[in-house]
Design an enzyme around this catalytic site. Structure first.
Site: not given
Ligand code: KDG
Ligand code: MG
Length: 402
Positions: A37, A122, A147, A159, A210, A212, A236, A262, A283, A312, A316, A339, A402
């Site tokens: 991606n 999701h 999720r 996000y 998640d 992130h 996650e 992921e 993942r 994952h 994408d 997922e 980070w």
């Molecule tokens: O390319 C990034 C996405 O696949 C990501 O943001 C998705 O965190 C993600 C998830 O757990 O599906």
């Molecule tokens: Mg994720």
């Protein structure tokens, strides 16, 4: 059985995908996903310039040998571009082997270990009411695991919370969108969301969240502790796993299970996390972690240490990756969850596939190989469209460090 043709196809049926199609002298074809991606063309060039010329004339039956040849032979090991390119070759060779054997790929991996692959969807929304409505919708569709992501009061955009409920797509612009993050606002908000979801949906539904990669280890420890009463299946990516020892600190403080991986592309990204039992779910995916051959190696190491898979499966990752993941998920003993985000009808048209969702489970098809293809004519109608993931800044303008 020699490889006679190898085509790299870049297409954008709603989002970008990079696919490798191999053809043997007998006319058998195999497909592999190599989508990365936001960096798609780097992998396409790696394949076209440095891998395809090495494949022509090779024996398509030699999957492990080809993997080692491309991995060791590159000299420059690992990395998402290299490993996504190797993954595409490996996946396509498994597809060919299945077709030649007349068996679905999961049979070549040892056969079924379960009846179906449990998937999670999701549910996300700006407000608590939106979130509850979304969870209800997934429960109605038959999902056993959901999720949950929500907007955070005081932050304009979060996000993981999409405008389009069904087809989440974070890579949204030709220049990265910039969003603002506040750990204080986030940590104050999330536990209350899960309290409400549990109140409405009871204790049986599996819930996931998640993070992130947004927290420090001690912040993640605090979040894990505050989520313990709500019994999550996993928290996650609480911190970026570049710092593997950070997970020791989280583990000292909370029993909330942890999923990560992921962005992993190699067994060496997670060897310490698995051996020290610092995580509960790994993942990593077929497309980014070197294909079925290498991901199987990661899952086998994980099984030794009571760590489950939780691959994952965002949009994408193309239907080719999803099909390959399902064959592996069905065969391994330590499967946890998969997922699953539905692709758009345009994507489904470009990648005709036989896997199907039923009552919370995905099932790979029984046809030989992976049971997925790339329709090259349809693919040619959708031109590459540059799109990047957002960049996150703190409230004072600092790029999230980070
Ligand atoms: O390319 C990034 C996405 O696949 C990501 O943001 C998705 O965190 C993600 C998830 O757990 O599906
Ligand atoms: Mg994720």
């Amino acid at each position: 059985m020699r490889i006679t043709d190898a085509r790299v196809v870049v297409t954008s049926p709603g989002r970008n995908f990079v696919t490798l199609k191999l053809v043997t002298e007998d006319g058998v074809t195999g497909v592999g996903d190599s989508t990365l991606n936001g960096r798609e063309l780097a992998v396409a060039a790696y394949l076209r310039e440095h891998v395809v010329p090495l494949l022509i004339g090779r024996d398509a039956a030699r999957i492990e040998d080809t993997w080692q040849y491309l991995y060791q032979g590159a000299y420059w090991r690992r990395g998402p571009v290299t490993m996504s390119a190797i993954a595409a070759v490996d996946t396509a060779l498994w597809d060919i082997k299945g077709k030649v054997a007349g068996l679905p790929v999961y049979q070549l991996l040892g056969g079924r270990s379960r009846d179906g692959v449990t998937v999670y969807g999701h549910a996300n929304g700006e407000t608590i009411d939106d979130v509850l409505a979304e969870v209800a919708r997934f429960v109605e569709l038959g999902y056993r695991a959901v999720r949950v992501q929500s907007g955070v009061p005081g932050l304009a955009k979060t996000y993981g919370v999409s405008a389009d409920r069904m087809f989440y797509e974070p890579a949204d612009a030709a220049q990265p969108t910039e969003t603002v993050w506040s750990t204080r606002r986030y940590l104050a908000h999330v536990p209350g969301i899960f309290a409400r979801v549990r109140e409405e949906f009871g204790t049986h539904l599996q819930l996931l969240h998640d993070v992130h990669h947004r927290l420090t280890p001690i912040e993640a420890a605090r979040l894990g502790k505050s989520l313990e009463p709500h019994d999550l299946t996993w928290m996650e990516d609480p911190v970026p796993a570049d710092l593997q020892e950070g997970f020791r600190l989280i583990r000292q403080h909370t029993t909330t299970p942890i999923a990560v991986g992921e962005v992993f592309n190699s067994i060496y990204d997670c060897a310490a996390l698995i051996r020290e039992q610092l995580i509960d779910y790994v993942r990593a995916t077929v497309v980014h972690a070197g294909g079925i051959t290498h991901l199987r190696r990661i899952f086998d190491l994980a099984a030794l240490h009571h760590v489950r898979s939780g691959s994952h499966g965002a949009t994408d990752l193309s239907p080719v990756c999803m099909a390959a993941a399902l064959h592996l998920d069905l065969a391994i003993p330590n499967f946890g969850l998969q997922e699953y985000m539905r692709h758009t009808p345009e994507t489904d048209e470009v990648f005709p596939h036989g896997y199907h969702f039923d009552d919370g489970y995905l099932h790979p098809p029984e046809t030989p190989g992976l049971g997925v293809d790339l329709d090259e004519e349809a693919a040619a109608r959708y031109l590459y469209n540059p799109a990047y993931l957002p960049v996150n800044r703190l409230e004072d303008g600092t790029v999230h460090p980070w």
